[in-house]
Enzyme design. Structure first.
Site, PDB file in Angstrom:
ATOM      1  N   HIS A 180      -5.180  -3.661  -2.671  1.00  0.00           N
ATOM      2  CA  HIS A 180      -4.895  -2.607  -3.647  1.00  0.00           C
ATOM      3  C   HIS A 180      -4.753  -3.123  -5.077  1.00  0.00           C
ATOM      4  O   HIS A 180      -4.490  -2.342  -5.987  1.00  0.00           O
ATOM      5  CB  HIS A 180      -3.634  -1.844  -3.230  1.00  0.00           C
ATOM      6  CG  HIS A 180      -3.797  -1.108  -1.948  1.00  0.00           C
ATOM      7  ND1 HIS A 180      -4.245   0.191  -1.878  1.00  0.00           N
ATOM      8  CD2 HIS A 180      -3.601  -1.503  -0.667  1.00  0.00           C
ATOM      9  CE1 HIS A 180      -4.317   0.579  -0.624  1.00  0.00           C
ATOM     10  NE2 HIS A 180      -3.928  -0.438   0.137  1.00  0.00           N
ATOM     11  N   SER A 223       0.791  -1.227   0.000  1.00  0.00           N
ATOM     12  CA  SER A 223       0.000   0.000   0.000  1.00  0.00           C
ATOM     13  C   SER A 223       0.824   1.278   0.000  1.00  0.00           C
ATOM     14  O   SER A 223       0.351   2.309  -0.475  1.00  0.00           O
ATOM     15  CB  SER A 223      -0.926   0.001   1.217  1.00  0.00           C
ATOM     16  OG  SER A 223      -0.191  -0.053   2.427  1.00  0.00           O
ATOM     17  N   LYS A 276     -11.983   0.302  -1.605  1.00  0.00           N
ATOM     18  CA  LYS A 276     -10.993   0.940  -2.477  1.00  0.00           C
ATOM     19  C   LYS A 276     -11.528   0.940  -3.906  1.00  0.00           C
ATOM     20  O   LYS A 276     -12.393   1.742  -4.237  1.00  0.00           O
ATOM     21  CB  LYS A 276      -9.648   0.252  -2.313  1.00  0.00           C
ATOM     22  CG  LYS A 276      -9.099   0.400  -0.881  1.00  0.00           C
ATOM     23  CD  LYS A 276      -7.794  -0.300  -0.667  1.00  0.00           C
ATOM     24  CE  LYS A 276      -7.221   0.001   0.709  1.00  0.00           C
ATOM     25  NZ  LYS A 276      -8.072  -0.482   1.839  1.00  0.00           N
TER      26      LYS A 276
END
Length: 386
Positions: free
Chosen positions: A203, A175, A235
């Site tokens: 991610h 990240s 996300k």
């Protein structure tokens, strides 16, 4: 009694003091902070789905039918048909046998790691893993061995010297650095040494791989190669919550053992249905991902040409390495003067001496937005010399 006020002052003097920024309105490239518009380059909304009209419309409709709260834990009376539908959708999307819906990514990692390893077992964790993985390892009470970042040979040596149950856990996309773990090699050494591999693709999910199915799909790694996949939905998916996917037996085991699943109220059912819509958008979002990659490529080329120190990342996470906490803060403040929001990341989130600006790009950004960032970076280069 500890002098908490002095500790706070020490953090301020070291450039480590953190404050919360108040944002109003929707999550989108231009945010309103204190009544002032700021073009944001620090969100994890990688595909721009947090404010997508189809997600919002699904949520509105679902609220009318399902209400707001989950009311109870999944094992009492909180497991709604909407949750079940999302879990089936996530299992199919990730090409796994089964999936389990958690309230947050942090809770997923705490629950999964502490359930799958315990006293007498050994966990092997990449040195740059997310805080939720680190805390999950600590909570498990297993012996924890940290291997050098991405160093498969180092890990293999540790595995070969260890008896008993072994669990290896890694981020898929890291990240703060934006690089991708050597997943194919990790799968190989885990298979060779009888270790259970857990990958947190927070991610990469939605961004990498065919149809946005993540970094494991990008490499063609199956459930047999990587038995436990963790992903977050706040996300690229633009909603909230998290999931774990893998063999049905392991998902059943987590239902019995993962304390952060058992002892918390279920997420709002309406949000689960909105996430199903978001998965449809991800699955058909090749144009979004192509646009996002064009922004990433252009940013890397032009920011590097200005002399900025970028890390070797091909993902939307594009850190600018600064080193000094005060210089990182100065550059962040300088960009804000030009109407841009890029947060300075400092220890303990990153190692000492590795403060940075974590630029994150979104498919919701235009190339004109990127022009604004690049011009401001050009105008602020002098701040790195102060």
């Amino acid at each position: 009694m500890r002098d908490f006020a002095s500790e706070l002052e020490q953090r301020k003097q070291a450039g480590l003091y953190r404050t919360r920024r108040l944002i109003s309105g929707r999550q989108q490239p231009v945010l309103i902070s204190g009544g002032k518009p700021l073009l944001s380059f620090c969100s994890n909304d990688y595909l721009g789905l947090a404010s997508h009209p189809l997600n919002i419309e699904t949520l509105r409709s679902a609220l009318a039918e399902n209400g707001i709260g989950g009311a109870s834990s999944h094992l009492i009376c909180g497991h709604n048909e909407a949750h079940h539908r999302l879990e089936e959708r996530l299992a199919a999307f990730t090409r796994r046998s089964s999936a389990l819906f958690f309230s947050t990514g942090y809770m997923a990692n705490l629950g999964v790691i502490s359930a799958l390893a315990g006293r007498g077992d050994t966990i092997f964790s990449d040195q740059l893993n997310h805080a939720s993985i680190i805390d999950g390892c600590s909570l498990s009470r297993a012996r924890v061995c940290r291997y050098a970042h991405g160093d498969v040979a180092s890990l293999e040596g540790m595995l070969s010297e260890t008896e008993g149950h072994k669990l290896v856990v890694t981020d898929g996309v890291f990240s703060m650095d934006g690089d991708v773990a050597p997943l194919r090699d990790l799968a190989r050494v885990c298979r060779d040494h009888g270790a259970l591999l857990v990958v947190d693709d927070a991610h990469g999910f939605g961004v990498l791989g065919p149809q946005g199915r993540g970094c494991l799909a990008e490499l063609g790694l199956s459930e047999e190669d990587v038995p436990v996949l963790v992903g977050t939905l706040g996300k690229a998916a633009g909603t909230s919550g998290a999931f774990v996917a893998g063999p049905a037996m392991l998902m059943d085991y987590l239902v019995q053992k993962a304390r952060t699943y058992i002892y918390t109220t279920a997420m709002p059912p309406a949000l689960a249905l909105a996430t199903c819509t978001s998965l449809d958008l991800i699955e058909h979002g090749d144009e979004l991902r192509a646009h996002l990659q064009s922004l990433v490529n252009r940013f890397r080329q032009e920011a590097s040409a200005m002399g900025y120190d970028l890390m070797p990342s091909r993902t939307p996470v594009q850190p600018i390495m600064i080193g000094s906490n005060t210089r990182a803060l100065a550059l962040s403040h300088g960009l804000e003067e030009f109407g841009l929001l890029v947060t300075a990341i400092r220890p303990p989130t990153v190692p000492e001496g590795e403060a940075r600006l974590r630029v994150t790009l979104s498919a919701a950004h235009s190339h004109d937005d990127l022009d604004s960032l690049l011009q401001a970076l050009l105008d602020c280069r002098h701040l790195l010399k102060t």
